[in-house]
Design a protein around this motif. Sequence first.
Motif, PDB file in Angstrom:
ATOM      1  N   ALA A   1       0.891  -1.185   0.060  1.00  0.00           N
ATOM      2  CA  ALA A   1      -0.105  -0.096  -0.217  1.00  0.00           C
ATOM      3  C   ALA A   1       0.813   1.336  -0.091  1.00  0.00           C
ATOM      4  O   ALA A   1       0.768   2.222  -0.713  1.00  0.00           O
ATOM      5  CB  ALA A   1      -0.813  -0.112   1.396  1.00  0.00           C
ATOM      6  N   LEU A   2       1.769   1.223   0.758  1.00  0.00           N
ATOM      7  CA  LEU A   2       2.775   2.239   0.761  1.00  0.00           C
ATOM      8  C   LEU A   2       3.567   2.675  -0.414  1.00  0.00           C
ATOM      9  O   LEU A   2       3.637   3.998  -0.861  1.00  0.00           O
ATOM     10  CB  LEU A   2       3.817   2.235   1.805  1.00  0.00           C
ATOM     11  CG  LEU A   2       5.013   3.313   2.144  1.00  0.00           C
ATOM     12  CD1 LEU A   2       4.102   4.585   2.550  1.00  0.00           C
ATOM     13  CD2 LEU A   2       5.861   3.087   3.508  1.00  0.00           C
ATOM     14  N   SER A   3       4.040   1.663  -0.891  1.00  0.00           N
ATOM     15  CA  SER A   3       4.542   1.743  -2.328  1.00  0.00           C
ATOM     16  C   SER A   3       3.804   2.143  -3.407  1.00  0.00           C
ATOM     17  O   SER A   3       4.134   2.930  -4.158  1.00  0.00           O
ATOM     18  CB  SER A   3       5.154   0.283  -2.798  1.00  0.00           C
ATOM     19  OG  SER A   3       5.668   0.184  -4.030  1.00  0.00           O
ATOM     20  N   ALA A   4       2.441   1.726  -3.306  1.00  0.00           N
ATOM     21  CA  ALA A   4       1.366   2.159  -4.582  1.00  0.00           C
ATOM     22  C   ALA A   4       1.341   3.808  -4.122  1.00  0.00           C
ATOM     23  O   ALA A   4       1.096   4.436  -5.386  1.00  0.00           O
ATOM     24  CB  ALA A   4       0.312   1.425  -4.250  1.00  0.00           C
ATOM     25  N   VAL A   5       1.045   4.161  -2.970  1.00  0.00           N
ATOM     26  CA  VAL A   5       1.028   5.764  -2.746  1.00  0.00           C
ATOM     27  C   VAL A   5       2.013   6.460  -3.055  1.00  0.00           C
ATOM     28  O   VAL A   5       1.858   7.550  -3.743  1.00  0.00           O
ATOM     29  CB  VAL A   5       0.614   5.779  -1.228  1.00  0.00           C
ATOM     30  CG1 VAL A   5       0.785   7.467  -1.006  1.00  0.00           C
ATOM     31  CG2 VAL A   5      -0.595   5.136  -0.816  1.00  0.00           C
TER      32      VAL A   5
ATOM     33  N   CYS B   1       4.290   9.647  -9.903  1.00  0.00           N
ATOM     34  CA  CYS B   1       3.705   9.777 -11.335  1.00  0.00           C
ATOM     35  C   CYS B   1       2.966  10.943 -11.707  1.00  0.00           C
ATOM     36  O   CYS B   1       2.859  11.518 -12.688  1.00  0.00           O
ATOM     37  CB  CYS B   1       2.943   8.665 -11.870  1.00  0.00           C
ATOM     38  SG  CYS B   1       3.986   7.114 -11.625  1.00  0.00           S
ATOM     39  N   LEU B   2       2.074  11.380 -10.538  1.00  0.00           N
ATOM     40  CA  LEU B   2       1.303  12.803 -10.559  1.00  0.00           C
ATOM     41  C   LEU B   2       2.342  13.792 -10.794  1.00  0.00           C
ATOM     42  O   LEU B   2       2.123  14.653 -11.658  1.00  0.00           O
ATOM     43  CB  LEU B   2       0.295  12.982  -9.429  1.00  0.00           C
ATOM     44  CG  LEU B   2      -0.589  11.889  -9.423  1.00  0.00           C
ATOM     45  CD1 LEU B   2      -1.667  11.856  -8.116  1.00  0.00           C
ATOM     46  CD2 LEU B   2      -1.550  11.953 -10.879  1.00  0.00           C
TER      47      LEU B   2
ATOM     48  N   ALA C   1       8.645  -1.783  -2.171  1.00  0.00           N
ATOM     49  CA  ALA C   1       7.786  -2.644  -2.708  1.00  0.00           C
ATOM     50  C   ALA C   1       7.962  -4.056  -2.385  1.00  0.00           C
ATOM     51  O   ALA C   1       9.277  -4.180  -2.248  1.00  0.00           O
ATOM     52  CB  ALA C   1       7.527  -2.321  -4.142  1.00  0.00           C
ATOM     53  N   VAL C   2       6.953  -4.887  -2.441  1.00  0.00           N
ATOM     54  CA  VAL C   2       7.389  -6.328  -2.112  1.00  0.00           C
ATOM     55  C   VAL C   2       7.939  -6.930  -3.242  1.00  0.00           C
ATOM     56  O   VAL C   2       8.966  -7.690  -3.351  1.00  0.00           O
ATOM     57  CB  VAL C   2       6.278  -7.053  -1.611  1.00  0.00           C
ATOM     58  CG1 VAL C   2       6.340  -8.795  -1.285  1.00  0.00           C
ATOM     59  CG2 VAL C   2       5.519  -6.532  -0.314  1.00  0.00           C
TER      60      VAL C   2
ATOM     61  N   ALA D   1       6.723  -2.868  -9.254  1.00  0.00           N
ATOM     62  CA  ALA D   1       6.696  -1.694  -8.919  1.00  0.00           C
ATOM     63  C   ALA D   1       7.651  -0.732  -9.817  1.00  0.00           C
ATOM     64  O   ALA D   1       7.157   0.511 -10.484  1.00  0.00           O
ATOM     65  CB  ALA D   1       7.565  -1.269  -7.561  1.00  0.00           C
ATOM     66  N   VAL D   2       8.566  -1.088 -10.668  1.00  0.00           N
ATOM     67  CA  VAL D   2       9.203  -0.475 -11.588  1.00  0.00           C
ATOM     68  C   VAL D   2       8.135  -0.519 -12.785  1.00  0.00           C
ATOM     69  O   VAL D   2       8.242   0.588 -13.572  1.00  0.00           O
ATOM     70  CB  VAL D   2      10.638  -1.171 -12.072  1.00  0.00           C
ATOM     71  CG1 VAL D   2      11.321  -0.626 -13.074  1.00  0.00           C
ATOM     72  CG2 VAL D   2      11.484  -0.971 -10.929  1.00  0.00           C
ATOM     73  N   VAL D   3       7.722  -1.520 -13.069  1.00  0.00           N
ATOM     74  CA  VAL D   3       6.718  -1.413 -14.225  1.00  0.00           C
ATOM     75  C   VAL D   3       5.510  -0.423 -13.995  1.00  0.00           C
ATOM     76  O   VAL D   3       5.339   0.439 -15.032  1.00  0.00           O
ATOM     77  CB  VAL D   3       6.050  -2.894 -14.460  1.00  0.00           C
ATOM     78  CG1 VAL D   3       4.947  -2.846 -15.607  1.00  0.00           C
ATOM     79  CG2 VAL D   3       7.127  -3.870 -14.980  1.00  0.00           C
ATOM     80  N   ALA D   4       5.089  -0.487 -12.874  1.00  0.00           N
ATOM     81  CA  ALA D   4       4.079   0.570 -12.503  1.00  0.00           C
ATOM     82  C   ALA D   4       4.460   1.816 -12.529  1.00  0.00           C
ATOM     83  O   ALA D   4       3.914   2.951 -13.005  1.00  0.00           O
ATOM     84  CB  ALA D   4       3.549   0.331 -11.066  1.00  0.00           C
TER      85      ALA D   4
END
Length: 299
Positions: free
Chosen positions: A8-12, A18-19, A196-197, A202-205
């Motif tokens: 969740a932290l990695s996604a945030v 990106c924003l 990220a786990v 995470a790099v792709v995202a």
Amino acid sequence: MSQRARSALSAVLIVLACLLAPAGALASWATYEIGDGGRYEAVTAPLATDPAVREAIAAATTDGIMREVEVTPRLRSPVRSFVHSAVRSFTRTPAFHVAWDTANQAAYDAVMRALRDDDERTVTLDVAPVAAQVKRQLTADHVPFAHRIPVGHAEITVLRSAELARLRKGFHVLEIAGFWLPAVTVALAVAGVLVAVCRRRAVVATGLGTALGAALLAVAVAVGRRMTLSGLPADVSHAAAGAIYDTLTGTLRTVSWLLLAFGLALALGALLTERIARLRRVSAGPAPVPAEEPTRVRA
């Protein structure tokens, strides 16, 4: 920290990065290209050779001269045509480039003062130096009464007073964010990948998000061009304004395409390395044990 919390932290962090990526590109462009006098002059100097800009300068200079020349109504049209042709010819000479650079630099200084100070006056570009050069050329060519042409102020509106307040606030924000926003963006992206786990995902995202932000930036530049031209008064040359807008935002468009290519390359590289690593794990596994043949019982 649990794997769910790390994800969740990695996604945030990645979403924030990106924003902020297109905003960081915009802030850097405003600070290091538009806000720098030397770079601005280097970028806009080629506009002196743009046909639309030359035509706009010729029309404005002709209007300024004709306002000062007293001729009979019957002669006004041919005199105007003659003056316009002379001015248009002058815009193709090296002397015009010098006059353009001088007037352009003066307009830039006026715009920067208006954006950084509290001056609410309309910013204009004085093309009187061009008119003076035309007068000297006509006089040298022995054109009758050319020496009597009075050279007054012939101005082109660059920035209206009604637009200053809004632009001043935005420009101040961009100047402050010009250095810190790109640095914060990179830091958030790196932190998101490290936390990220699954770091490859995470790099792709991060790559896909960066590419999406770059595409939105390119769309915003195109929409800004359309809105800028649609809001111009009828007496302003849309072709010249479009050429100036395209010149000023050329670096920003290039950066958006570079960010798009970088984001896609980053995502593709992560996917390929994951595929290669998977193939290596399969090929490095233990060799399969051959099955034993069943023992035949003789009758």
